[in-house]
Design a protein around this motif. Structure first.
Motif, PDB file in Angstrom:
ATOM      1  N   VAL A 215       5.635   0.488  -4.121  1.00  0.00           N
ATOM      2  CA  VAL A 215       5.066  -0.686  -3.444  1.00  0.00           C
ATOM      3  C   VAL A 215       6.092  -1.305  -2.502  1.00  0.00           C
ATOM      4  O   VAL A 215       5.771  -1.633  -1.351  1.00  0.00           O
TER       5      VAL A 215
ATOM      6  N   SER B 132       6.234   0.826   0.514  1.00  0.00           N
ATOM      7  CA  SER B 132       5.006   0.738   1.313  1.00  0.00           C
ATOM      8  C   SER B 132       4.930  -0.546   2.124  1.00  0.00           C
ATOM      9  O   SER B 132       4.363  -0.556   3.219  1.00  0.00           O
ATOM     10  N   LYS B 133       5.505  -1.624   1.607  1.00  0.00           N
ATOM     11  CA  LYS B 133       5.416  -2.923   2.278  1.00  0.00           C
ATOM     12  C   LYS B 133       6.534  -3.164   3.291  1.00  0.00           C
ATOM     13  O   LYS B 133       6.563  -4.223   3.926  1.00  0.00           O
TER      14      LYS B 133
ATOM     15  N   TRP C 269       3.794   4.374  10.285  1.00  0.00           N
ATOM     16  CA  TRP C 269       2.531   4.872   9.767  1.00  0.00           C
ATOM     17  C   TRP C 269       2.004   5.904  10.747  1.00  0.00           C
ATOM     18  O   TRP C 269       2.068   5.729  11.957  1.00  0.00           O
TER      19      TRP C 269
ATOM     20  N   ARG D 279      -2.505   4.472   9.269  1.00  0.00           N
ATOM     21  CA  ARG D 279      -2.878   4.073   7.917  1.00  0.00           C
ATOM     22  C   ARG D 279      -2.257   4.939   6.843  1.00  0.00           C
ATOM     23  O   ARG D 279      -2.551   4.751   5.670  1.00  0.00           O
TER      24      ARG D 279
ATOM     25  N   ILE E  50       0.943   8.299   1.248  1.00  0.00           N
ATOM     26  CA  ILE E  50       0.660   6.913   0.896  1.00  0.00           C
ATOM     27  C   ILE E  50      -0.328   6.402   1.942  1.00  0.00           C
ATOM     28  O   ILE E  50      -0.154   6.639   3.143  1.00  0.00           O
TER      29      ILE E  50
ATOM     30  N   ARG F  75      -2.680   3.034   3.335  1.00  0.00           N
ATOM     31  CA  ARG F  75      -2.894   1.580   3.272  1.00  0.00           C
ATOM     32  C   ARG F  75      -4.285   1.256   3.808  1.00  0.00           C
ATOM     33  O   ARG F  75      -4.765   1.842   4.761  1.00  0.00           O
TER      34      ARG F  75
ATOM     35  N   ARG G  46      -4.472  -2.854   0.323  1.00  0.00           N
ATOM     36  CA  ARG G  46      -4.582  -1.929  -0.809  1.00  0.00           C
ATOM     37  C   ARG G  46      -3.724  -0.703  -0.490  1.00  0.00           C
ATOM     38  O   ARG G  46      -3.865  -0.105   0.575  1.00  0.00           O
ATOM     39  N   TYR G  47      -2.824  -0.344  -1.406  1.00  0.00           N
ATOM     40  CA  TYR G  47      -1.981   0.840  -1.242  1.00  0.00           C
ATOM     41  C   TYR G  47      -2.323   1.871  -2.314  1.00  0.00           C
ATOM     42  O   TYR G  47      -2.426   1.531  -3.501  1.00  0.00           O
ATOM     43  N   THR G  48      -2.479   3.117  -1.887  1.00  0.00           N
ATOM     44  CA  THR G  48      -2.772   4.209  -2.803  1.00  0.00           C
ATOM     45  C   THR G  48      -1.970   5.436  -2.401  1.00  0.00           C
ATOM     46  O   THR G  48      -1.440   5.513  -1.291  1.00  0.00           O
TER      47      THR G  48
END
Length: 185
Positions: free
Chosen positions: A19, A22-23, A29, A40, A84, A86, A167-169
Motif C-alpha cells: 500500500v 502504491s500510494k 502508472w 491505472r 498493481i 488502482r 481501491r488498490y488490488t
C-alpha cells in the motif's frame, strides 16, 4: 468449480509495504491501448523496489499453487500478467469473463483459465466485486484477501463504481499455456 476466497493471504507487513508503494506520488502508472486501463496499473517488471517485486512474485507462485490444489490441476500454471491496479472514484467495470465473450465472439485472452485479485486496502467506498451468474454474489473483502475463479462465462464478474478514495488490488491471470507466460513461473 467455484469462487475461492482466502482471507489473510497477505500479512499486515506485506500489506503495508504494498500500500505504501502504491500510494507514492512519483509512481509511473502504465499506459495502455485501451483508455479505460490507461494510467491505472504498474506491471511488476516495471517496479524498481525489490521488496515490492519480491512480495508480488512470491505471492503469485503461492496463488498458482492454491489454484492447482483447489481445482485439482496437475500441470504447471503460468501467469501472463502481474500488476498493481488502482481504481479511482468514478471507475467501475461491467460484468465480463476473462476468457470468453457472452456473444461467442473470439476473446483476446481466451487462454486465461483463472483470474486472481488480491485486495490491498479498505479506505475507499464502492468498488465491490460481484458475480451476477452466482446469484449476484459479492464477497465481503478485507485487506490481504485473495479471490480467484475460472475465467469462464459462469464466473462473469464486475466491479461496482468506486465512489470515494482509491481501491488498490493485485491482478494476475493463469493458464496452462506456457507460450503465454510473462517469463516467470
Amino acid at each position: 468449480m467455484s469462487i475461492k476466497i482466502y482471507e489473510n493471504f497477505l500479512d499486515s507487513q506485506e500489506i503495508d509495504v504494498l500500500v505504501n508503494f502504491s500510494k507514492q506520488p512519483n509512481n509511473v502508472w502504465g499506459s495502455a491501448e485501451v483508455e479505460f486501463w490507461n494510467q491505472r496499473f504498474i506491471h511488476y517488471k516495471n517496479i524498481d523496489n525489490e521488496s515490492v517485486r519480491k512480495i508480488l512474485i512470491t505471492k503469485r507462485k503461492e496463488i498458482s499453487e492454491l489454484i492447482r490444489k483447489d481445482f485439482e490441476i496437475k500441470e504447471t500454471l503460468y501467469s501472463d500478467l502481474l500488476q498493481i491496479v488502482r481504481w479511482i472514484p468514478g471507475y467501475e467495470l461491467d460484468p465480463h469473463a476473462d476468457s470468453e465473450n457472452p456473444d461467442g465472439s473470439e476473446h483476446p485472452f481466451s487462454y486465461r483459465e483463472y483470474a486472481s485479485i488480491t485486495y490491498l486496502n479498505e479506505d475507499y467506498s464502492g468498488g465491490e466485486i460481484y458475480f451476477p451468474e452466482q446469484n449476484d454474489f459479492s464477497p465481503q473483502i478485507k485487506p490481504g484477501t485473495l479471490v480467484f475463479f475460472p475465467g469462464t462465462l459462469e464466473f462473469l464478474h464486475g466491479v461496482k463504481e468506486v465512489t470515494q478514495g482509491v481501491r488498490y488490488t493485485i491482478a494476475s491471470f493463469f493458464t496452462r499455456d506456457r507460450t503465454r507466460s510473462d517469463g516467470e513461473v
